[in-house]
Design an enzyme around this catalytic site. Structure first.
Site, PDB file in Angstrom:
ATOM      1  N   ARG A   1      -7.675 -20.400  -1.598  1.00 22.34           N
ATOM      2  CA  ARG A   1      -6.665 -20.244  -0.557  1.00 22.34           C
ATOM      3  C   ARG A   1      -5.582 -21.310  -0.658  1.00 22.34           C
ATOM      4  O   ARG A   1      -5.847 -22.520  -0.647  1.00 22.34           O
ATOM      5  CB  ARG A   1      -7.323 -20.302   0.825  1.00 22.34           C
ATOM      6  CG  ARG A   1      -6.351 -19.983   1.957  1.00 22.34           C
ATOM      7  CD  ARG A   1      -7.015 -20.054   3.315  1.00 22.34           C
ATOM      8  NE  ARG A   1      -6.094 -19.671   4.385  1.00 22.34           N
ATOM      9  CZ  ARG A   1      -5.168 -20.486   4.896  1.00 22.34           C
ATOM     10  NH1 ARG A   1      -5.049 -21.728   4.462  1.00 22.34           N
ATOM     11  NH2 ARG A   1      -4.359 -20.049   5.857  1.00 22.34           N
TER      12      ARG A   1
ATOM     13  N   ARG B   1       8.374   4.072  -4.701  1.00 25.25           N
ATOM     14  CA  ARG B   1       8.400   3.083  -3.613  1.00 25.25           C
ATOM     15  C   ARG B   1       7.382   1.981  -3.856  1.00 25.25           C
ATOM     16  O   ARG B   1       7.630   0.803  -3.550  1.00 25.25           O
ATOM     17  CB  ARG B   1       8.163   3.757  -2.271  1.00 25.25           C
ATOM     18  CG  ARG B   1       8.310   2.784  -1.089  1.00 25.25           C
ATOM     19  CD  ARG B   1       8.272   3.485   0.242  1.00 25.25           C
ATOM     20  NE  ARG B   1       6.993   4.155   0.481  1.00 25.25           N
ATOM     21  CZ  ARG B   1       6.746   4.911   1.550  1.00 25.25           C
ATOM     22  NH1 ARG B   1       7.680   5.098   2.464  1.00 25.25           N
ATOM     23  NH2 ARG B   1       5.568   5.485   1.707  1.00 25.25           N
TER      24      ARG B   1
ATOM     25  N   TYR C   1       0.834  -1.197   0.000  1.00 25.43           N
ATOM     26  CA  TYR C   1       0.000   0.000   0.000  1.00 25.43           C
ATOM     27  C   TYR C   1       0.865   1.243   0.000  1.00 25.43           C
ATOM     28  O   TYR C   1       2.071   1.191   0.255  1.00 25.43           O
ATOM     29  CB  TYR C   1      -0.950   0.006   1.198  1.00 25.43           C
ATOM     30  CG  TYR C   1      -0.326   0.399   2.516  1.00 25.43           C
ATOM     31  CD1 TYR C   1      -0.516   1.680   3.045  1.00 25.43           C
ATOM     32  CD2 TYR C   1       0.452  -0.499   3.247  1.00 25.43           C
ATOM     33  CE1 TYR C   1       0.054   2.047   4.260  1.00 25.43           C
ATOM     34  CE2 TYR C   1       1.021  -0.138   4.458  1.00 25.43           C
ATOM     35  CZ  TYR C   1       0.820   1.130   4.956  1.00 25.43           C
ATOM     36  OH  TYR C   1       1.386   1.495   6.159  1.00 25.43           O
TER      37      TYR C   1
ATOM     38  N   LYS D   1       6.584  -2.005   1.873  1.00 22.63           N
ATOM     39  CA  LYS D   1       5.414  -1.395   2.511  1.00 22.63           C
ATOM     40  C   LYS D   1       4.204  -2.308   2.320  1.00 22.63           C
ATOM     41  O   LYS D   1       3.313  -2.047   1.501  1.00 22.63           O
ATOM     42  CB  LYS D   1       5.153   0.002   1.953  1.00 22.63           C
ATOM     43  CG  LYS D   1       4.229   0.851   2.838  1.00 22.63           C
ATOM     44  CD  LYS D   1       4.201   2.291   2.361  1.00 22.63           C
ATOM     45  CE  LYS D   1       3.236   3.145   3.163  1.00 22.63           C
ATOM     46  NZ  LYS D   1       3.679   3.366   4.557  1.00 22.63           N
TER      47      LYS D   1
END
Length: 284
Positions: free
Chosen positions: A99, A51, A32, A148
């Site tokens: 999953r 970034r 994010y 991040k």
């Protein structure tokens, strides 16, 4: 009601949906960015994009849109939601798949969402005026803090523990040295020297950090990028933090001990002023 962005669509926030199988939800397999907004304009957008691209690359993901397209999305959301002061939150996940710990196929569509948050008074923050207090806690995060990611459980727990102790935030400590705050980079000022931890995998490579250190050097301030201990911080003349949403905010107490005079110091106040002036001048 806010307009948000989900995978190419602009929607009222109550109509936005993401799959329950999204890996950002199931695995925190996502990155994010938060780009601040002042006077309706974006601060340091190129830095945040750079970034973001690095974080995605470190996790083997790609940018789902171009920089120009991303800028258009940011600007449209800021305009449609009439944001004058606040930020734009962006999250990109590896996408939705059944999953499994193994990554899904490379052609799995990524998920990209953005939304705005209005925060009037961001530039004239009462916290910056009075200074913040921090407590120190063990740094129990994973080892790649330079990426991040949305793995924010421990920083959230640290922030909550700080609040429970009557402080504003937490500084995290590893091997006796401060790494960073729960959501910001940490600094001390000793004499005429600003000290902050060097870049590595132990801390986030802050966009505001880079700008503030550049501006400090341009203002002929001395900067040392190295680890500092909790004791060194407590005995410093000043301390402060930087982040996209707090800009430069003084720290006036660490673990209940006053830093310097216990009031915001001249270095932090000057850097905040310089940073805000430069940010407004270069905002897009």
């Amino acid at each position: 009601m806010r307009t948000v962005y989900v995978n190419g669509d602009y929607l009222p926030e109550d109509q936005a949906q993401v799959s329950i199988f999204d890996r950002g939800f199931l695995m925190a397999d996502a990155v994010y960015e938060v780009t601040s907004v002042l006077d309706g304009k974006l601060l340091d957008f190129d830095g945040h994009c750079a970034r973001l691209e690095r974080s995605l690359g470190e996790l083997g993901m790609t940018m789902p849109v171009t920089r120009d397209e991303l800028l258009d999305i940011h600007r449209r959301l800021v305009a449609e939601n009439a944001v004058e002061e606040g930020g734009v939150y962006l999250q990109i996940t590896r996408g939705a798949a059944d999953r499994d710990f193994v990554f899904p196929a490379d052609d799995t569509p990524q998920t990209m969402v953005l939304f705005t948050q209005s925060k009037p008074g961001l530039a004239d923050s009462p916290l910056a005026a009075r200074g913040m207090s921090v407590v120190t806690l063990p740094d129990l995060r994973w080892g790649r803090r330079d990426i991040k990611t949305v793995q924010l459980l421990y920083p959230s727990m640290a922030k909550m523990e700080a609040k429970a102790k009557g402080a504003d935030d937490a500084w995290m400590v590893e091997d006796g040295h401060v790494t960073e705050g729960s959501s910001n980079n940490a600094y001390i000022v000793t004499g005429d020297t600003i000290v902050t931890r060097h870049l590595g995998t132990e801390i986030l490579h802050g966009i505001t950090r880079a700008a503030v250190l550049r501006l400090a050097r341009e203002a002929q301030m001395k900067v040392e990028e190295r680890p500092f201990s909790v004791e060194e911080a407590a005995e410093a003349d000043e301390a402060f933090v930087t982040s996209a949403s707090t800009f430069v905010t003084p720290v006036v107490a660490i673990d209940g001990r006053k830093v310097g005079t216990g009031e915001p110091g001249p270095t932090a106040k000057r850097l905040r002023e310089i940073y805000l002036d430069e940010s407004r001048r270069t905002a897009i």
